[in-house]
Design an enzyme around this catalytic site. Structure first.
Site, mmCIF file in Angstrom:
data_model
loop_
_atom_site.group_PDB
_atom_site.id
_atom_site.type_symbol
_atom_site.label_atom_id
_atom_site.label_comp_id
_atom_site.label_asym_id
_atom_site.label_seq_id
_atom_site.Cartn_x
_atom_site.Cartn_y
_atom_site.Cartn_z
ATOM 1 N N GLY A 64 -12.930 5.816 10.610
ATOM 2 C CA GLY A 64 -11.526 6.042 10.960
ATOM 3 C C GLY A 64 -11.250 7.515 10.784
ATOM 4 O O GLY A 64 -12.164 8.338 10.828
ATOM 5 N N ARG A 92 -11.541 16.372 7.263
ATOM 6 C CA ARG A 92 -12.337 16.684 6.066
ATOM 7 C C ARG A 92 -13.743 17.122 6.447
ATOM 8 O O ARG A 92 -14.351 16.551 7.354
ATOM 9 C CB ARG A 92 -12.439 15.451 5.155
ATOM 10 C CG ARG A 92 -11.109 15.054 4.567
ATOM 11 C CD ARG A 92 -11.248 13.788 3.724
ATOM 12 N NE ARG A 92 -10.065 12.971 3.889
ATOM 13 C CZ ARG A 92 -10.031 11.643 3.729
ATOM 14 N NH1 ARG A 92 -11.119 10.984 3.388
ATOM 15 N NH2 ARG A 92 -8.909 10.989 3.899
ATOM 16 N N ASN A 116 0.871 -1.177 0.000
ATOM 17 C CA ASN A 116 0.000 0.000 0.000
ATOM 18 C C ASN A 116 0.907 1.226 0.000
ATOM 19 O O ASN A 116 1.475 1.598 1.018
ATOM 20 C CB ASN A 116 -0.882 -0.033 1.251
ATOM 21 C CG ASN A 116 -1.844 1.134 1.309
ATOM 22 O OD1 ASN A 116 -1.810 2.024 0.453
ATOM 23 N ND2 ASN A 116 -2.697 1.142 2.318
ATOM 24 N N HIS A 151 -12.988 3.261 0.356
ATOM 25 C CA HIS A 151 -12.987 2.248 1.446
ATOM 26 C C HIS A 151 -13.735 0.987 1.016
ATOM 27 O O HIS A 151 -14.208 0.217 1.863
ATOM 28 C CB HIS A 151 -13.692 2.760 2.725
ATOM 29 C CG HIS A 151 -13.022 3.882 3.427
ATOM 30 N ND1 HIS A 151 -13.743 4.878 4.039
ATOM 31 C CD2 HIS A 151 -11.719 4.168 3.660
ATOM 32 C CE1 HIS A 151 -12.911 5.738 4.608
ATOM 33 N NE2 HIS A 151 -11.669 5.326 4.381
ATOM 34 N N ARG A 202 -2.606 -2.051 -3.335
ATOM 35 C CA ARG A 202 -3.798 -1.240 -3.108
ATOM 36 C C ARG A 202 -3.714 -0.026 -4.033
ATOM 37 O O ARG A 202 -2.724 0.702 -4.028
ATOM 38 C CB ARG A 202 -3.850 -0.777 -1.660
ATOM 39 C CG ARG A 202 -5.064 0.063 -1.401
ATOM 40 C CD ARG A 202 -5.171 0.422 0.054
ATOM 41 N NE ARG A 202 -6.387 1.198 0.258
ATOM 42 C CZ ARG A 202 -6.726 1.691 1.427
ATOM 43 N NH1 ARG A 202 -5.979 1.485 2.483
ATOM 44 N NH2 ARG A 202 -7.832 2.391 1.550
ATOM 45 N N GLU A 212 -8.209 -4.898 5.179
ATOM 46 C CA GLU A 212 -8.162 -4.638 3.736
ATOM 47 C C GLU A 212 -7.042 -5.420 3.057
ATOM 48 O O GLU A 212 -7.176 -5.861 1.921
ATOM 49 C CB GLU A 212 -7.991 -3.128 3.503
ATOM 50 C CG GLU A 212 -9.259 -2.367 3.845
ATOM 51 C CD GLU A 212 -9.031 -0.910 4.205
ATOM 52 O OE1 GLU A 212 -8.491 -0.660 5.307
ATOM 53 O OE2 GLU A 212 -9.391 -0.036 3.409
ATOM 54 N N GLU A 232 -13.955 0.415 15.759
ATOM 55 C CA GLU A 232 -13.480 -0.786 16.456
ATOM 56 C C GLU A 232 -13.126 -0.517 17.913
ATOM 57 O O GLU A 232 -13.177 -1.421 18.742
ATOM 58 C CB GLU A 232 -12.226 -1.340 15.744
ATOM 59 C CG GLU A 232 -12.538 -1.904 14.370
ATOM 60 C CD GLU A 232 -11.282 -2.221 13.556
ATOM 61 O OE1 GLU A 232 -10.221 -2.474 14.158
ATOM 62 O OE2 GLU A 232 -11.376 -2.201 12.319
#
Ligand code: ADP
Length: 400
Positions: free
Chosen positions: A210, A241, A7, A180, A91, A384, A334
């Site tokens: 997240g 954001r 990634n 995602h 990824r 992922e 989580e």
């Protein structure tokens, strides 16, 4: 077969090696500050302490060179030779409308991803740099791409078309893509497994909360809608954001604050969200601590975040004509029981009721709804990398 999952960010690179005979994780690591002073690799052979090494890494090619060294040499090595790696799964952020699942990275497919750079100018170039560096250092090893957008490609047009002139969809690809996707797909499939119900018979809302955060509506086993959009800026209020707001605010602030397009982009992506509201941090651990000490703006940031997640859950219940399963995942989903409790509070009317004792848990697969809750609520840690490794394995095993 052993699979390397990569990634690649613009100055970082995360990696994992998995043995796909039983999907065990053999090693993982992180390279940081690529192209800057103080480049460093942190490598962990599972079951052993992490090892750190600082060395100059001007480009991703050197970074991957050090990953190869860490995997093959010294006490923390997990393979003797890179030839043991059957394939590399990368990824990749954005596949536009090209791919609805992971694909082999042939020259033709890489060209398609290059044409998506305009849609993901920060992510795709870095992802593709990782692909070419691996190709150079591991010639002959098949490369597969797994895409953040792929799972959302099943959305119907009424979910993905914006209320702007249709010609811009055709001309510039202006539409909702969603992100995602690998995570939403993984946790939805796990929920179906755990509950023993075929995913095609379920109405699932997955909350990936997240630093970046998004909610998806999944029905008939497919993504029906998702909160991120043309870019990962749309939807929930996130760490930094803004998420959804009246688009007129952008031009208003540009005029008032004398911002050009790049300045407005930075404001919405990096200085907004719960950081902008609270003025404290983008990290909910800091924000909740400040809120507990009486910081009103920190409390407001938490309330705004919760309010927005609730609003999405409600709208997806309406879109799908119901919901039977809600899943929480990613850093906040989580780990933060308070956040899960606040989101699910006062939702009995929708058949959603948490069990406080069952919700008192972190980072493990479990049902957290009350026994008499009509809607099952689950906590499922996302993975992922495992999805990309599985896809890579499935694509590559049929090549030979
Ligand atoms: P990303 O991959 O988008 O960077 P993660 O899924 O790793 O994000 O989530 C990171 C966020 O999770 C942190 O910014 C923090 O807000 C939140 N988080 C992590 N652990 C906790 C915790 N114990 N309590 C509350 N929030 C947490």
């Amino acid at each position: 077969m052993k699979i390397l999952v990569i990634n690649c960010g613009s100055s970082s690179l995360k990696y994992q090696v998995l043995d796909m005979t039983d999907e065990t994780l053999l090693a993982k690591g992180l390279v940081e500050r690529i192209g800057m002073d103080g480049s460093v690799i942190t490598h962990e052979k599972i079951g052993m302490d992490k090892v750190k090494k600082e060395a100059p890494m001007p480009t991703h090619k050197e970074a991957i060179g050090f990953v190869i060294e860490a995997l093959t040499k010294g006490d923390a090595a997990v393979i003797k030779d890179m030839k043991e790696i059957g394939a590399v799964g990368h990824r990749v952020a954005h596949a536009g409308e090209y791919f609805s699942e992971s694909v082999l990275l042939t020259p033709e497919n890489i060209k398609k991803l290059e044409s998506c750079i305009e849609l993901a100018p920060l992510h795709n170039p870095a992802n593709l740099t990782g692909v070419s560096a691996c190709q150079e250092l591991m010639p002959g090893t098949p490369m597969v791409g797994g895409f953040d957008t792929a799972f959302h490609q099943t959305m119907p047009a009424e979910s993905f078309i914006y209320g702007v002139p249709y010609e811009y969809y055709k001309k510039y690809g202006i539409r909702k893509y969603g992100f995602h996707g690998t995570s939403h797909k993984f946790v939805a499939e796990r929920a179906a497994d755990i509950l023993g119900t075929p995913m095609k018979d379920m109405k699932i809302i997955t909350c990936h909360l997240g630093n970046g955060a998004s909610v998806s509506a999944i029905k008939d086993g497919k993504c029906y809608d998702t909160s991120m959009g043309f870019t990962p800026l749309e939807g929930l209020v996130m760490g930094t954001r803004s998420g959804n707001m009246d688009p007129a605010i952008v031009t208003f602030l540009q005029e008032k604050e004398n911002l050009d397009a790049a300045g407005a982009n930075t404001l919405m992506n990096k200085k907004s969200g719960v950081l902008g509201i609270s003025g404290v941090s983008s990290d909910f651990r800091d924000i909740e601590a400040a809120a507990e000490e009486g910081n009103e703006r920190a409390k407001l940031a938490v309330d705004v975040f919760v309010h927005r997640v609730k609003a999405y859950i409600g709208s997806y219940v309406a879109e799908m004509n119901g919901v039977d399963t809600i899943v929480f995942t990613a850093g906040i989903g989580e780990n933060d029981k308070n956040m899960r409790a606040m989101i699910c509070k006062d939702m009995e009317n929708l058949g959603i009721k948490l069990d406080a004792a069952k919700n008192d848990v972190r980072g493990k697969e479990t049902v957290i709804s009350a026994d008499d809750s009509k809607v099952k609520v689950l906590l499922i840690p996302t993975n992922e990398e495992l999805v990309i490794a599985r896809d890579t394995y499935n694509i590559v095993k049929n090549l030979k």
